[in-house]
Structure formats: structure tokens, C-alpha cells
Scaffold this motif. Structure first.
Motif, PDB file in Angstrom:
ATOM      1  N   GLN A  22      61.215  94.111 -16.967  1.00  0.00           N
ATOM      2  CA  GLN A  22      61.631  92.751 -17.308  1.00  0.00           C
ATOM      3  C   GLN A  22      62.478  92.837 -18.581  1.00  0.00           C
ATOM      4  OE1 GLN A  22      62.812  89.596 -18.261  1.00  0.00           O
ATOM      5  NE2 GLN A  22      61.511  89.025 -16.507  1.00  0.00           N
ATOM      6  N   LEU A  23      63.717  92.402 -18.494  1.00  0.00           N
ATOM      7  CA  LEU A  23      64.674  92.580 -19.585  1.00  0.00           C
ATOM      8  C   LEU A  23      64.371  91.710 -20.796  1.00  0.00           C
ATOM      9  CD1 LEU A  23      67.912  92.884 -17.432  1.00  0.00           C
ATOM     10  CD2 LEU A  23      66.754  94.713 -18.690  1.00  0.00           C
ATOM     11  N   TYR A  24      63.395  90.818 -20.705  1.00  0.00           N
ATOM     12  CA  TYR A  24      62.957  90.076 -21.881  1.00  0.00           C
ATOM     13  C   TYR A  24      62.485  91.032 -22.973  1.00  0.00           C
ATOM     14  CZ  TYR A  24      60.423  86.620 -24.701  1.00  0.00           C
ATOM     15  OH  TYR A  24      59.984  85.814 -25.729  1.00  0.00           O
ATOM     16  N   THR A  25      61.942  92.170 -22.571  1.00  0.00           N
ATOM     17  CA  THR A  25      61.462  93.160 -23.527  1.00  0.00           C
ATOM     18  C   THR A  25      62.585  93.642 -24.438  1.00  0.00           C
ATOM     19  OG1 THR A  25      59.869  93.885 -21.855  1.00  0.00           O
ATOM     20  CG2 THR A  25      60.178  95.323 -23.760  1.00  0.00           C
ATOM     21  N   VAL A  26      63.795  93.737 -23.888  1.00  0.00           N
ATOM     22  CA  VAL A  26      64.944  94.231 -24.663  1.00  0.00           C
ATOM     23  C   VAL A  26      65.966  93.114 -24.859  1.00  0.00           C
ATOM     24  CG1 VAL A  26      64.673  96.669 -24.048  1.00  0.00           C
ATOM     25  CG2 VAL A  26      65.931  95.145 -22.499  1.00  0.00           C
ATOM     26  N   ARG A  27      65.478  91.898 -25.052  1.00  0.00           N
ATOM     27  CA  ARG A  27      66.377  90.749 -25.130  1.00  0.00           C
ATOM     28  C   ARG A  27      67.317  90.833 -26.333  1.00  0.00           C
ATOM     29  NH1 ARG A  27      61.279  89.643 -26.319  1.00  0.00           N
ATOM     30  NH2 ARG A  27      60.661  88.486 -28.200  1.00  0.00           N
ATOM     31  N   GLY A  28      66.842  91.358 -27.453  1.00  0.00           N
ATOM     32  CA  GLY A  28      67.722  91.505 -28.614  1.00  0.00           C
ATOM     33  C   GLY A  28      68.854  92.469 -28.337  1.00  0.00           C
ATOM     34  N   GLU A  29      68.539  93.539 -27.651  1.00  0.00           N
ATOM     35  CA  GLU A  29      69.549  94.529 -27.297  1.00  0.00           C
ATOM     36  C   GLU A  29      70.510  93.979 -26.244  1.00  0.00           C
ATOM     37  OE1 GLU A  29      66.281  96.331 -29.342  1.00  0.00           O
ATOM     38  OE2 GLU A  29      66.330  94.992 -27.612  1.00  0.00           O
ATOM     39  N   MET A  30      69.989  93.173 -25.327  1.00  0.00           N
ATOM     40  CA  MET A  30      70.845  92.543 -24.320  1.00  0.00           C
ATOM     41  C   MET A  30      71.829  91.588 -24.979  1.00  0.00           C
ATOM     42  SD  MET A  30      70.133  93.473 -21.080  1.00  0.00           S
ATOM     43  CE  MET A  30      70.432  92.071 -20.004  1.00  0.00           C
TER      44      MET A  30
END
Length: 278
Positions: free
Chosen positions: A39-47
Motif C-alpha cells: 500500500q503506497l500510503y506507507t511511502v506517501r512522502g516519497e510519492m
């Protein structure tokens, strides 16, 4: 029952103390995972900073698929192209609950273009879930959204937190959503951390509602009830995944809401789940 009581009474904390996290997991045989997602929420800052580069790093770790939680200003066409460039697929995406009205067709259009198969609502605002009747109204709305999604060859699903397991007027709201939604129109994405945090047993829900959980969020918990990276906690994922067929699970998304090092967290989660593939 609070999360600490649940862990103690279920024996999970005791097992963890005596055997350690890995030994606890090895006590149960795991199912084979054909595809591992995040789940890309985990890397939302990087996204937010570099979406394309983040997808590339996710693929380099070894992930097969991802679940979106926002497009970070990109169009559905740009998301599709970025996925193709990284070699990833995105079978699912979270969408705002407010989009279920006039914006629903636009959400379904975007999902089709980006290549999603599931569109998932993951949150109901507190002011809109004060009574059981509020959940019943949402169930009706979910049915309507699910019917239109099915007409578009898509599937609507709902993702839980812990508040759905807090009784209202003697009823568990999550049970109300399951009972009031049409299984042919509405599926559920079960967050394994939050259901445990809510004092409930995911395996019991699999047995009571077989086939309704095609998606799961794989999130770990330590003996104190805190969220940790997958593989560092005490949740018995092999034991849970033994019920994969009964639950109907097809997609496993690693997640940590607020890790200190997002890439290290998802790399650890992938490494752990990779061990379950054999």
C-alpha cells in the motif's frame, strides 16, 4: 476488549514472549503468495516528492503490485504509464468516500484507465458514523456504488480501521456493513492490524463471511499493541493465510502507517512475505 487484553487472552503475547516472533510464525504453515503488494500510503512522502522514482524503488525491492492512496497530482493516464515503466501493476486504489456521489463516474473512469480492478473506500468521517443507522445508510450507498462499479467491470470494496468494531447500541458497525451490503456488489479489504486492534479475530470473520475479503492489508503489531514493520511483531500471518481460500484473499498489501524509514519498512515486509512463498 482492548487490544492488549485481546493479545493476552488469545495467547499471542505469551507465544511471542516464549518463542519469539519468527518461531511463533513457524508454528503454523503459511500459504503460498503468488504476488506480494504494498500500500503506497506507507511511502506517501516519497510519492509526493518523486512518484515515478518511488515506484521504481518499490519494484527493485521485489514487489509485484501496489495499491494507490491518491495520485499525487497525476492523471490516470500518467499513473498507467508510470506503472508500465516500473513493471508494476495496481489492482486496487483507495478513493475518497465523498466521491461516491456525483464524482463516482469520474472515479470509475480513472480506475479503468489506470488499470485497477478494485476501488476502495477506506474512511468514514467521525461525524457521519455516530449511529448504527448511519452505517446502514452508508451500506445502501455502497450497494449503489458497487452496482455501478460492477457494470463497469470493477469491484467496490470497503477498508476498515478499528472504529468499526466499537459497539454502538449493542451492535458492531462492521457487522452491520457486512449484513446490509450485497455480497455480489460490495467486497471488503480487511486490515489485519486494525481488526486485531479492535479486539476481533480475522479468522472468525473469514469463517462467518467466506469469500468477502479479496484484499488484505498486512500490518504487524508488537506485544504492546503498537504498529511495527511486517515481520517484527507477533501477528500470526501464516496462521491467518491458511484461511486464504475461505476468505477469498487474492491480494496482500504490506503497510505501515508511520514508519521511521518507509523504504526499510517495506523492504522488511517484502522479505518476510517472500519467505512464505515457498
Amino acid at each position: 476488549m482492548d487490544r492488549r487484553t485481546f493479545l493476552e487472552t488469545s495467547g499471542v503475547a505469551a507465544m511471542a514472549a516464549s518463542l519469539g516472533p519468527m518461531a511463533c510464525r513457524q508454528a503454523s504453515a503459511g500459504r503460498r503468495l503468488d504476488r506480494i503488494g504494498v500500500q503506497l500510503y506507507t511511502v506517501r512522502g516519497e510519492m509526493e516528492e518523486n512518484l515515478e522514482g518511488t515506484l521504481d524503488r518499490v519494484a527493485e525491492i521485489g514487489y509485484d503490485e501496489v495499491e494507490f492512496a491518491g495520485y499525487f497530482g497525476r492523471s490516470a493516464e500518467q499513473i498507467r504509464d508510470a506503472l508500465q515503466a516500473s513493471g508494476l501493476t495496481a489492482p486496487s486504489a483507495h478513493v475518497p468516500v465523498g466521491s461516491l456521489g456525483e464524482g463516482w463516474e469520474a472515479q470509475l473512469d480513472a480506475a479503468t484507465v489506470a488499470g485497477h480492478r478494485f476501488v476502495v473506500v477506506a474512511w468514514i468521517p467521525p461525524g457521519q458514523r455516530q449511529r448504527i443507522d448511519d452505517y446502514k445508510r452508508y451500506a445502501e450507498q455502497f450497494n449503489r456504488a458497487g452496482e455501478r462499479a460492477r457494470e463497469r467491470n470493477l469491484t467496490f470494496a470497503y477498508h476498515n480501521h478499528d472504529f468499526e468494531f466499537e459497539p454502538i447500541d449493542g451492535q458492531i458497525p462492521y457487522d452491520t456493513l457486512l449484513a446490509e451490503t450485497d455480497p455480489a456488489l460490495v467486497e471488503f479489504e480487511l486490515d489485519l492490524f486494525w481488526i486485531t486492534d479492535g479486539g476481533q479475530d480475522p479468522i472468525a470473520y473469514f469463517g462467518n463471511h467466506p469469500g468477502r475479503f479479496p484484499l488484505v492489508h498486512v500490518k504487524d503489531m508488537n506485544a504492546a499493541g503498537d504498529m511495527v514493520s511486517v515481520g517484527a511483531g507477533v501477528l500470526d500471518f501464516p496462521g491467518i493465510f491458511m484461511h486464504q481460500a475461505e476468505a477469498g484473499i487474492r491480494h496482500f498489501f504490506v503497510e505501515h502507517d508511520n514508519p521511521e524509514d518507509p523504504f526499510a519498512s517495506i523492504a522488511a515486509g517484502f522479505e518476510y512475505l517472500q519467505q512464505l512463498r515457498s
